[in-house]
Write a protein that holds these residues in place. Structure first.
Motif, PDB file in Angstrom:
ATOM      1  N   GLU A 158       0.853  -1.201   0.000  1.00 28.09           N
ATOM      2  CA  GLU A 158       0.000   0.000   0.000  1.00 28.09           C
ATOM      3  C   GLU A 158       0.889   1.252   0.000  1.00 28.09           C
ATOM      4  OE1 GLU A 158      -3.467   0.007  -0.241  1.00 28.09           O
ATOM      5  OE2 GLU A 158      -2.981  -2.087  -0.657  1.00 28.09           O
ATOM      6  N   THR A 159       1.926   1.235   0.852  1.00 26.79           N
ATOM      7  CA  THR A 159       2.841   2.379   0.912  1.00 26.79           C
ATOM      8  C   THR A 159       3.552   2.539  -0.430  1.00 26.79           C
ATOM      9  OG1 THR A 159       3.340   1.389   3.032  1.00 26.79           O
ATOM     10  CG2 THR A 159       4.510   3.397   2.521  1.00 26.79           C
ATOM     11  N   PHE A 160       3.946   1.403  -1.000  1.00 26.03           N
ATOM     12  CA  PHE A 160       4.654   1.427  -2.276  1.00 26.03           C
ATOM     13  C   PHE A 160       3.772   2.084  -3.353  1.00 26.03           C
ATOM     14  CE2 PHE A 160       6.516  -0.219  -6.133  1.00 26.03           C
ATOM     15  CZ  PHE A 160       7.867  -0.278  -5.854  1.00 26.03           C
ATOM     16  N   LYS A 161       2.517   1.675  -3.356  1.00 22.74           N
ATOM     17  CA  LYS A 161       1.572   2.239  -4.347  1.00 22.74           C
ATOM     18  C   LYS A 161       1.477   3.749  -4.174  1.00 22.74           C
ATOM     19  CE  LYS A 161      -1.837  -0.751  -3.789  1.00 22.74           C
ATOM     20  NZ  LYS A 161      -3.158  -1.277  -3.603  1.00 22.74           N
ATOM     21  N   GLU A 162       1.388   4.168  -2.902  1.00 23.09           N
ATOM     22  CA  GLU A 162       1.304   5.611  -2.627  1.00 23.09           C
ATOM     23  C   GLU A 162       2.519   6.342  -3.182  1.00 23.09           C
ATOM     24  OE1 GLU A 162      -0.907   7.714  -1.716  1.00 23.09           O
ATOM     25  OE2 GLU A 162      -2.266   5.993  -1.758  1.00 23.09           O
ATOM     26  N   ASP A 163       3.714   5.727  -2.989  1.00 27.30           N
ATOM     27  CA  ASP A 163       4.947   6.357  -3.495  1.00 27.30           C
ATOM     28  C   ASP A 163       4.907   6.511  -5.011  1.00 27.30           C
ATOM     29  OD1 ASP A 163       5.816   6.417  -0.936  1.00 27.30           O
ATOM     30  OD2 ASP A 163       7.155   4.673  -1.095  1.00 27.30           O
ATOM     31  N   ILE A 164       4.419   5.474  -5.680  1.00 29.55           N
ATOM     32  CA  ILE A 164       4.360   5.532  -7.152  1.00 29.55           C
ATOM     33  C   ILE A 164       3.381   6.627  -7.588  1.00 29.55           C
ATOM     34  CG2 ILE A 164       3.780   4.235  -9.260  1.00 29.55           C
ATOM     35  CD1 ILE A 164       6.169   3.086  -7.871  1.00 29.55           C
ATOM     36  N   LEU A 165       2.235   6.668  -6.922  1.00 26.94           N
ATOM     37  CA  LEU A 165       1.224   7.674  -7.300  1.00 26.94           C
ATOM     38  C   LEU A 165       1.746   9.085  -7.053  1.00 26.94           C
ATOM     39  CD1 LEU A 165      -1.848   5.733  -5.968  1.00 26.94           C
ATOM     40  CD2 LEU A 165      -1.586   6.526  -8.320  1.00 26.94           C
ATOM     41  N   LYS A 166       2.499   9.216  -5.949  1.00 25.07           N
ATOM     42  CA  LYS A 166       3.085  10.525  -5.636  1.00 25.07           C
ATOM     43  C   LYS A 166       4.065  10.923  -6.747  1.00 25.07           C
ATOM     44  CE  LYS A 166       5.496  12.543  -1.799  1.00 25.07           C
ATOM     45  NZ  LYS A 166       6.406  12.105  -0.778  1.00 25.07           N
ATOM     46  N   ALA A 167       4.861   9.949  -7.180  1.00 26.12           N
ATOM     47  CA  ALA A 167       5.829  10.240  -8.253  1.00 26.12           C
ATOM     48  C   ALA A 167       5.095  10.597  -9.544  1.00 26.12           C
ATOM     49  CB  ALA A 167       6.728   9.026  -8.471  1.00 26.12           C
ATOM     50  N   LEU A 168       4.004   9.918  -9.793  1.00 24.01           N
ATOM     51  CA  LEU A 168       3.266  10.209 -11.029  1.00 24.01           C
ATOM     52  C   LEU A 168       2.664  11.611 -11.011  1.00 24.01           C
ATOM     53  CD1 LEU A 168       1.459   6.801 -11.715  1.00 24.01           C
ATOM     54  CD2 LEU A 168       3.377   7.779 -12.965  1.00 24.01           C
ATOM     55  N   ARG A 169       2.340  12.057  -9.785  1.00 22.17           N
ATOM     56  CA  ARG A 169       1.764  13.423  -9.666  1.00 22.17           C
ATOM     57  C   ARG A 169       2.855  14.484  -9.747  1.00 22.17           C
ATOM     58  NH1 ARG A 169      -0.751  11.354  -4.972  1.00 22.17           N
ATOM     59  NH2 ARG A 169      -2.788  10.485  -5.467  1.00 22.17           N
ATOM     60  N   ASP A 170       4.102  14.075  -9.458  1.00 21.64           N
ATOM     61  CA  ASP A 170       5.210  15.025  -9.367  1.00 21.64           C
ATOM     62  C   ASP A 170       5.595  15.546 -10.758  1.00 21.64           C
ATOM     63  OD1 ASP A 170       7.603  16.310  -9.002  1.00 21.64           O
ATOM     64  OD2 ASP A 170       8.358  14.863  -7.531  1.00 21.64           O
ATOM     65  N   PRO A 171       5.506  16.860 -10.976  1.00 20.83           N
ATOM     66  CA  PRO A 171       5.837  17.390 -12.311  1.00 20.83           C
ATOM     67  C   PRO A 171       7.306  17.148 -12.683  1.00 20.83           C
ATOM     68  CG  PRO A 171       5.113  19.145 -10.809  1.00 20.83           C
ATOM     69  CD  PRO A 171       5.107  17.880 -10.028  1.00 20.83           C
ATOM     70  N   LYS A 172       8.157  16.931 -11.658  1.00 18.86           N
ATOM     71  CA  LYS A 172       9.586  16.709 -11.958  1.00 18.86           C
ATOM     72  C   LYS A 172       9.834  15.307 -12.537  1.00 18.86           C
ATOM     73  CE  LYS A 172      11.523  17.795  -7.925  1.00 18.86           C
ATOM     74  NZ  LYS A 172      10.329  18.068  -7.108  1.00 18.86           N
ATOM     75  N   ALA A 173       8.912  14.389 -12.263  1.00 21.86           N
ATOM     76  CA  ALA A 173       9.125  13.013 -12.729  1.00 21.86           C
ATOM     77  C   ALA A 173       8.525  12.841 -14.122  1.00 21.86           C
ATOM     78  CB  ALA A 173       8.464  12.039 -11.758  1.00 21.86           C
ATOM     79  N   CYS A 174       9.440  12.716 -15.115  1.00 20.17           N
ATOM     80  CA  CYS A 174       8.934  12.501 -16.486  1.00 20.17           C
ATOM     81  C   CYS A 174       8.491  11.051 -16.597  1.00 20.17           C
ATOM     82  CB  CYS A 174      10.016  12.759 -17.515  1.00 20.17           C
ATOM     83  SG  CYS A 174      10.815  14.320 -17.281  1.00 20.17           S
ATOM     84  N   ASN A 175       9.404  10.168 -16.203  1.00 17.95           N
ATOM     85  CA  ASN A 175       9.098   8.738 -16.247  1.00 17.95           C
ATOM     86  C   ASN A 175       9.281   8.147 -14.855  1.00 17.95           C
ATOM     87  OD1 ASN A 175       8.851   8.982 -18.998  1.00 17.95           O
ATOM     88  ND2 ASN A 175      11.020   8.539 -19.348  1.00 17.95           N
TER      89      ASN A 175
END
Ligand SMILES: Nc1ncnc2c1ncn2[C@@H]1O[C@H](COP(=O)(O)OP(=O)(O)O)[C@@H](O)[C@H]1O
Ligand SMILES: [Mg+2]
Length: 495
Positions: A158-175
């Motif tokens: 669950e925490t891992f999923k949250e981290d991925i979603l946070k990264a996807l929301r982050d404008p700095k993360a292209c991929n």
């Protein structure tokens, strides 16, 4: 004077036209009814033809156009009104036959209704010019994926999923990238992420495509296009890439998940714009190796390693998959030990738990004994033994042969597997192709239930197998063929 004549003429025309019409209902009564019967019969024939087209399209998985559905409702309603009138018992009172004088008022009323309905019938009939009665909906594998239905909530995941979603929301993360061992749950996890991203409307479109060890660019283009509702007029990879690129660019924000990448993939060749080229396009990629992700321009900070499950999570997943049986006093101890042997690898946990679920305690003990014969540190060997056990538990030789054949044919269609299986004479006591198809379908379903085949995408009806399971299957097939291959050589394939 001329003016007066013209005014009188117009008045007469306006005054007499309705009278002529009303009288017409009386005089042309029989003709109007015959006309109505003819119109209704024509309309019924058209309705039947449209209904055949609707049924055919439904069988092809198409959704029927609302206009067609409304038309059918309208047609049914007008035919119903016509039939009620045609069967109206009062019609007997308005005829001129026999000694009785016809009921002129009723004759006028019914004649008028018949004319009105005939006009309505002609009206709806004129609207049946449908080029297409149905359309194919864009595929939504994500919403219907079994990997994303319910499932056990595992804390670290669950925490891992949250981290991925946070990264996807982050404008700095292209991929964004996820890496980890085979069978650790990367595909399962990104499907869940896709579902949440859709629910939370993080992107206008979310699509998943599997890349695999031997990527087929056309197939990947096709999968993404299908999910975006795009059809290619082009045959060449380059032509399709251009069309796909344009289609992706048309989405303001889009998440493309490329699962199971073995070597760096030329995204441009596929037709996937990078985040620099289309700011709204983000990629979430999975691989066994972090290196592959880095080569695909994922910044190190945005690569996430998916770890094995801890002991509590392992037991929780094992228990929820096997069911209440593991809490039975005679099973509990052996079940806990088998779960531990699965070494935190979800693939093994679910395969073992599903395979053992309906077996008696002796089978559980035997499974544990076989797993214990493998050393602690040898994860691959444990994986091999566990998956080999699942193979051994398959009900009969027919199912076993089809499982091995599926592994050898790798990602083939169900139809192709059917042809090869029939050619090899795998099916027993089968007379017709239809019987063979039904048998194959039920075997495929039972292999999916044992976790030896993946659920896959229903629309494409391809046979999909986890690559670790496939390696074990090929190894078993190889061993059966030679019957002399030492165990160590079989394990070598699993590294
Ligand atoms: N969180 C989970 N909950 C339940 N089952 C899982 C979970 N993660 C993985 N699995 C099971 O393990 C199998 C292997 O997972 P998968 O995602 O295909 O691994 P990977 O992609 O890392 O090779 C899947 O078929 C699925 O049944
Ligand atoms: Mg995977």
């Amino acid at each position: 004077m001329d003016a007066i004549i013209s005014i009188v003429g117009s008045v007469a025309q306006y005054a007499f036209a309705p009278i002529r019409r009303e009288v017409g209902y009386l005089i042309l009564y029989e003709r109007n009814f015959s006309k109505l019967i003819g119109c209704v019969s024509d309309l019924q024939a058209v309705r039947e033809a449209i209904n055949h087209r609707v049924e055919a399209e439904r069988r092809n998985g198409k959704i029927i156009e609302v206009g067609v559905q409304n038309w059918l409702v309208e047609v049914n309603e007008v035919i119903e009104r016509a039939n009620q009138l045609l069967e109206d018992p009062r019609r007997r009172e308005v005829g001129c036959s026999g000694w009785s004088f016809p009921n002129l008022i009723l004759r006028h009323q019914l004649g008028k209704i018949a004319t009105k309905i005939a006009t309505d019938v002609a009206g709806v009939q004129g609207k049946n010019d449908f080029n297409e009665v149905g359309y194919l909906p864009a595929l939504d594998e994500i919403a219907s994926s079994s990997a994303t239905r319910g499932g056990e909530k595992l804390e670290t995941r669950e925490t891992f999923k949250e981290d991925i979603l946070k990264a996807l929301r982050d404008p700095k993360a292209c991929n964004v990238g996820v890496y980890g061992l085979r069978g650790v749950g990367k595909t399962f996890l990104v499907k869940e992420v896709a579902k949440i991203a859709k629910q939370q409307k993080l992107f206008d479109a979310v699509v998943i495509a599997r890349v695999s060890e031997t990527p087929d660019i056309k197939e990947i283009q096709g999968v993404i296009a299908d999910k975006l509702g795009l059809q290619f007029p082009e045959e060449t990879i380059a032509g399709r890439a251009y069309r796909l690129w344009k289609r992706i660019e048309a989405e303001k924000t889009v998440l493309i998940i490329l699962d199971d990448i073995w070597q760096p993939l030329e995204l441009e060749k596929v037709g996937i714009p990078s985040n620099k080229e289309h700011i709204g396009c983000k990629l979430l990629m999975t691989s066994k190796n972090q290196d592959v992700l880095l080569k695909l321009d994922v910044q190190k900070d945005f690569t996430f390693r998916l770890e094995l499950l801890n002991e509590t999570e392992t037991w929780s997943l094992f228990q929820s998959t096997a069911g209440d049986v593991v809490n039975d006093i005679s099973f509990k101890d052996v079940a806990t030990q088998i779960a531990k042997k699965c070494a935190g690898l979800p693939l093994l946990i679910v395969t073992m738990a599903k395979g053992l679920k309906s077996k008696d305690v002796h089978a559980w003990k035997d499974a544990l004994c076989q797993l214990q014969s493998v050393g602690h540190a040898e994860r691959d060997a444990t994986a091999y033994s566990a998956l080999e056990l699942s193979y051994n538990w398959l009900a009969n030789d027919e199912i076993k042969a089809l499982f091995l054949l599926s592994a050898l044919l790798e990602y083939c269609s169900e139809d192709y597997l059917l042809k090869v299986a029939m050619g090899l004479g795998i099916f027993k006591n089968i007379d017709t192709v239809d019987d063979a198809r039904n048998r194959l379908h039920s075997i495929v379903e039972s292999l999916k239930a044992s976790c030896l085949l993946l659920e896959g995408n229903n629309a494409s009806r391809h046979i999909q197998m986890h690559d670790l399971v496939r390696d074990v299957a090929i190894s078993i097939a190889y061993h059966l063929n030679t019957m002399s291959s030492p165990r160590s050589s079989r394990k070598d394939r699993l590294s």
